[in-house]
Design a protein around this motif. Structure first.
Motif, short mmCIF file in Angstrom:
data_model
loop_
_atom_site.label_atom_id
_atom_site.label_comp_id
_atom_site.label_asym_id
_atom_site.label_seq_id
_atom_site.Cartn_x
_atom_site.Cartn_y
_atom_site.Cartn_z
N ALA A 34 0.85 -1.18 0.00
CA ALA A 34 0.00 0.00 0.00
C ALA A 34 0.89 1.23 0.00
N TYR A 35 0.38 2.29 -0.60
CA TYR A 35 1.09 3.57 -0.56
C TYR A 35 0.04 4.68 -0.51
N GLY A 36 0.44 5.81 0.02
CA GLY A 36 -0.53 6.89 0.12
C GLY A 36 0.10 8.20 0.50
N ARG A 37 -0.75 9.20 0.53
CA ARG A 37 -0.32 10.55 0.88
C ARG A 37 -1.53 11.28 1.46
N GLY A 38 -1.33 11.99 2.55
CA GLY A 38 -2.40 12.77 3.14
C GLY A 38 -3.34 11.99 4.03
N MET A 39 -3.26 10.66 4.00
CA MET A 39 -4.02 9.78 4.88
C MET A 39 -3.04 9.01 5.74
N SER A 40 -3.25 8.98 7.03
CA SER A 40 -2.33 8.28 7.92
C SER A 40 -2.45 6.77 7.72
N ALA A 41 -1.32 6.11 7.59
CA ALA A 41 -1.32 4.65 7.46
C ALA A 41 -1.70 3.97 8.76
N TYR A 42 -1.51 4.67 9.87
CA TYR A 42 -1.71 4.04 11.18
C TYR A 42 -3.17 3.71 11.46
N GLY A 43 -4.09 4.35 10.79
CA GLY A 43 -5.50 4.08 11.05
C GLY A 43 -6.16 3.21 10.02
N LEU A 44 -5.38 2.60 9.13
CA LEU A 44 -5.96 1.82 8.05
C LEU A 44 -6.23 0.37 8.46
N GLY A 45 -7.17 -0.25 7.76
CA GLY A 45 -7.44 -1.67 7.89
C GLY A 45 -7.72 -2.22 6.51
N PHE A 46 -7.39 -3.47 6.28
CA PHE A 46 -7.56 -4.09 4.97
C PHE A 46 -8.54 -5.25 5.05
N ALA A 47 -9.21 -5.51 3.94
CA ALA A 47 -10.16 -6.60 3.90
C ALA A 47 -10.34 -7.08 2.47
N VAL A 48 -10.75 -8.34 2.33
CA VAL A 48 -11.08 -8.87 1.01
C VAL A 48 -12.24 -8.06 0.43
N VAL A 49 -12.13 -7.73 -0.83
CA VAL A 49 -13.20 -7.01 -1.52
C VAL A 49 -14.11 -8.05 -2.17
N HIS A 50 -15.30 -8.20 -1.62
CA HIS A 50 -16.24 -9.19 -2.16
C HIS A 50 -17.06 -8.62 -3.31
N ASP A 51 -17.15 -7.31 -3.40
CA ASP A 51 -17.93 -6.67 -4.45
C ASP A 51 -17.14 -5.48 -4.98
N LEU A 52 -16.68 -5.59 -6.23
CA LEU A 52 -15.87 -4.53 -6.82
C LEU A 52 -16.72 -3.42 -7.45
N ALA A 53 -18.02 -3.60 -7.47
CA ALA A 53 -18.88 -2.62 -8.13
C ALA A 53 -18.68 -1.19 -7.61
N PRO A 54 -18.53 -0.98 -6.27
CA PRO A 54 -18.30 0.40 -5.81
C PRO A 54 -17.03 1.03 -6.36
N TYR A 55 -16.10 0.20 -6.79
CA TYR A 55 -14.84 0.72 -7.34
C TYR A 55 -14.97 1.09 -8.82
N GLU A 56 -15.98 0.51 -9.50
CA GLU A 56 -16.02 0.60 -10.95
C GLU A 56 -16.19 2.03 -11.47
N GLN A 57 -17.10 2.79 -10.90
CA GLN A 57 -17.39 4.11 -11.41
C GLN A 57 -16.23 5.08 -11.23
N GLY A 58 -15.34 4.77 -10.33
CA GLY A 58 -14.20 5.66 -10.09
C GLY A 58 -12.94 5.22 -10.79
N ALA A 59 -13.03 4.31 -11.77
CA ALA A 59 -11.84 3.80 -12.44
C ALA A 59 -11.02 4.95 -13.03
N VAL A 60 -9.68 4.83 -12.89
CA VAL A 60 -8.79 5.87 -13.41
C VAL A 60 -7.72 5.23 -14.25
N ASP A 61 -7.10 6.04 -15.13
CA ASP A 61 -5.99 5.55 -15.94
C ASP A 61 -4.74 5.46 -15.08
#
Length: 226
Positions: free
Chosen positions: A199-226
Motif C-alpha cells: 500500500a502507498y498513500g499521501r495525506g491519509m495516515s497509514a496508522y489508522g488503516l485496515g484491509f479486507a477482502v473485496v467481495h464486491d468490486l462494483a463500488p470501485y467501478e465508477q471511479g476507475a482511473v488511468d
C-alpha cells in the motif's frame, strides 16, 4: 530478493509493465486470488486502478484506489493536499515456469509488494524543483532506490506496524518518504488464499488503516482511473 524482477513479472520475453491502463471489472475478475482494499471503516470514494498480467494472460497483481485520484503535479501545495491510499494485491506464488514454457518466473514475496508499492508512489510524484526534462532521470534513480529498499525489509529504513487484515492484526513493514508512505505485508491465514499486500498513500495516515477482502468490486467501478 525473491521477487519477480523489478516489474514483478519477469518472463522469457522480458519484464511486463508493472501497471497497465484503465481496467474493468472483467479484468479484475480474471484473477485467481482475492483482491484487497481498505475495510468498511473507510467511507470515501473507491476506484479501480490497474491490473498486470504475465505474457500468458495470468493476472499477477493489481491495485485499488481510495480517496482522491492521485495525480502527478509539480505544484507541491496541490500535491500535499491530496488524500489517497492505494492497495496493491500480489498473488503469492512459488518459483514457476512461464506460461510459454521458455523461462522461469521468480517467487513473489512481501518484497514484491513493497517494490510495487514504492514504485507506485513514485509514479504519482513530481518534485516541484524538477523540470519535465529532469523528471525521468529522477524517477529512474528513485525507482532503483525503491528496489534496493524492498530487498532489505529488515533494514533501518523500515519500521514495524500492526494493522488489521480481515479483522485480525497482521505485521507490516512501513516507511515514510518525502512524498508519502509505503507499507507491505502478507495476509497469512486471515481467510482465503494468501496474498502479499502493498500500500502507498499521501495525506491519509497509514496508522489508522485496515484491509479486507473485496467481495464486491462494483463500488470501485465508477471511479476507475488511468
Amino acid at each position: 530478493m525473491e521477487t519477480t524482477s523489478r516489474e514483478a513479472d519477469q518472463t522469457a520475453d522480458g519484464p511486463t509493465p508493472a501497471f497497465h491502463g484503465r481496467r474493468t471489472l472483467d479484468d479484475y475478475a480474471r484473477a485467481s486470488f482475492p483482491w484487497y482494499g481498505l475495510d468498511e471503516a473507510f467511507t470515501g470514494p473507491r476506484r479501480l486502478m490497474q491490473v498486470a498480467a504475465a505474457a500468458d494472460g495470468v493476472v499477477q497483481h493489481g491495485s485499488l484506489g481510495h480517496g482522491d485520484a492521485p495525480s502527478i503535479r509539480s505544484d507541491a501545495a496541490v500535491t500535499l493536499r491530496e488524500r489517497f491510499a492505494v492497495v496493491v494485491t500480489v498473488a503469492a506464488s512459488p518459483v514457476r515456469r512461464s506460461g510459454d514454457g521458455t523461462g522461469v518466473l521468480d517467487a513473489t514475496t512481501v518484497s514484491s509488494a513493497a517494490w510495487l508499492a514504492g514504485s507506485g508512489l513514485l509514479a504519482h510524484t513530481w518534485p516541484p524543483q524538477l523540470d519535465h526534462a529532469l523528471r525521468d532521470d529522477w524517477l529512474d534513480q528513485q525507482t532503483e532506490t525503491a528496489f534496493v529498499l524492498a530487498d532489505d525489509l529488515d533494514g533501518p529504513e523500515w519500521s514495524q506496524l500492526s494493522l488489521p487484515v480481515n479483522g485480525e492484526p497482521m505485521p507490516f513493514h512501513y516507511r515514510e518518504t518525502d512524498f508519502g508512505w509505503v507499507l507491505a505485508g502478507s495476509t497469512g491465514s486471515t481467510g482465503g488464499p494468501g496474498v502479499h499486500l502493498g500500500a502507498y498513500g499521501r495525506g491519509m495516515s497509514a496508522y489508522g488503516l485496515g484491509f479486507a477482502v473485496v467481495h464486491d468490486l462494483a463500488p470501485y467501478e465508477q471511479g476507475a482511473v488511468d
